[in-house]
Design a protein around this motif. Structure first.
Motif, PDB file in Angstrom:
ATOM      1  N   ILE A 132     -15.974   8.722  -5.872  1.00 29.36           N
ATOM      2  CA  ILE A 132     -16.313   8.334  -7.237  1.00 29.36           C
ATOM      3  C   ILE A 132     -15.194   8.748  -8.184  1.00 29.36           C
ATOM      4  O   ILE A 132     -14.753   7.974  -9.041  1.00 29.36           O
ATOM      5  N   GLY A 133     -14.710   9.975  -8.020  1.00 32.75           N
ATOM      6  CA  GLY A 133     -13.626  10.450  -8.870  1.00 32.75           C
ATOM      7  C   GLY A 133     -12.354   9.647  -8.707  1.00 32.75           C
ATOM      8  O   GLY A 133     -11.676   9.324  -9.690  1.00 32.75           O
ATOM      9  N   ARG A 134     -12.017   9.294  -7.472  1.00 30.46           N
ATOM     10  CA  ARG A 134     -10.816   8.482  -7.231  1.00 30.46           C
ATOM     11  C   ARG A 134     -10.939   7.110  -7.902  1.00 30.46           C
ATOM     12  O   ARG A 134      -9.986   6.601  -8.488  1.00 30.46           O
ATOM     13  N   THR A 135     -12.129   6.528  -7.829  1.00 30.88           N
ATOM     14  CA  THR A 135     -12.360   5.223  -8.447  1.00 30.88           C
ATOM     15  C   THR A 135     -12.193   5.307  -9.955  1.00 30.88           C
ATOM     16  O   THR A 135     -11.557   4.444 -10.582  1.00 30.88           O
ATOM     17  N   ILE A 136     -12.774   6.349 -10.554  1.00 30.36           N
ATOM     18  CA  ILE A 136     -12.634   6.523 -12.001  1.00 30.36           C
ATOM     19  C   ILE A 136     -11.170   6.738 -12.372  1.00 30.36           C
ATOM     20  O   ILE A 136     -10.642   6.135 -13.299  1.00 30.36           O
ATOM     21  N   GLY A 137     -10.505   7.597 -11.624  1.00 32.42           N
ATOM     22  CA  GLY A 137      -9.104   7.886 -11.896  1.00 32.42           C
ATOM     23  C   GLY A 137      -8.212   6.677 -11.714  1.00 32.42           C
ATOM     24  O   GLY A 137      -7.295   6.442 -12.503  1.00 32.42           O
ATOM     25  N   ARG A 149     -15.992  18.222  -7.750  1.00 34.27           N
ATOM     26  CA  ARG A 149     -15.249  17.347  -6.839  1.00 34.27           C
ATOM     27  C   ARG A 149     -14.860  16.049  -7.545  1.00 34.27           C
ATOM     28  O   ARG A 149     -13.745  15.543  -7.373  1.00 34.27           O
ATOM     29  N   ILE A 150     -15.762  15.508  -8.348  1.00 34.48           N
ATOM     30  CA  ILE A 150     -15.443  14.298  -9.113  1.00 34.48           C
ATOM     31  C   ILE A 150     -14.281  14.578 -10.062  1.00 34.48           C
ATOM     32  O   ILE A 150     -13.317  13.808 -10.142  1.00 34.48           O
TER      33      ILE A 150
END
Length: 199
Positions: free
Chosen positions: A189-194, A22-23
């Protein structure tokens, strides 16, 4: 931005793997320029045992073993490192701890100077830690496990090497029907990293 997601769980169908996936999906969806590489340590057969070749590398009398050199190259390509793992005895599982022991090496991750100062060599790397555990937040707080893990992992490993821990998330009570909530958190978390790549 190129992110390396390291997942350390022996079962591909585990919640740990689902969170990792998901991340990764959310990082890719956040920007056309984002790329990811997943290092599934169990599936890849990474050997976590620190051996004589690793000791020779530590003593700076030999080159890195081939598997360690491959991990160095993988991380040299990365802007972000995401570790996704189950909590075993309030820390990393042995597979992930052994990966750290063998890969975050003297001369590559850090260098001890003759003056006693440590050169931090991973300052380019943003780190995101995602641990999954069965305990609840109250237990973690009462016993001081959260503080202990931050001291040992965030500071003891990553700050020592100069890598910046951008986020450290514990997904708790993962054995009691919280999977969907954890997957929602993983997407965030993934959206933040992206999004940090776009910024």
């Amino acid at each position: 931005m190129h992110s390396v997601i390291v997942v350390a769980h022996p079962e591909p169908g585990s919640l740990t793997h689902a969170v990792s996936n998901r991340i990764g999906d959310a990082i890719l969806a956040a920007s056309n320029g984002n790329t990811i590489e997943v290092a599934d340590l169990a599936a890849e057969g990474f050997d976590p045992r620190f051996n004589p070749a690793d000791n020779a590398l530590f003593r700076q009398t030999a080159a890195p073993p081939a598997d360690v050199a491959a991990e160095h190259a993988r991380l040299d390509r990365a802007d972000a490192l995401v570790l996704v793992y189950p909590l075993y005895w309030w820390s990393f599982p042995a597979l992930l701890k052994g990966w750290i022991d063998r890969v975050f090496t003297q001369g590559w991750a850090y260098a001890d100077g003759a003056d006693g100062k440590v050169a931090k060599k991973l300052q380019h790397l943003q780190v995101h830690l995602v641990g999954l555990g069965g305990a609840d937040a109250g237990m973690i707080e009462r016993r001081g496990y959260g503080t202990a893990m931050k001291t040992q992992i965030d500071m003891g490993i990553f700050d020592y090497c100069g890598a910046r821990v951008q986020s450290s998330t514990l997904m708790l009570e993962s054995d009691s029907g919280t999977a969907q909530a954890h997957l929602h958190t993983a997407a965030g978390i993934g959206r933040t990293i992206g999004a940090s790549a776009a910024a």
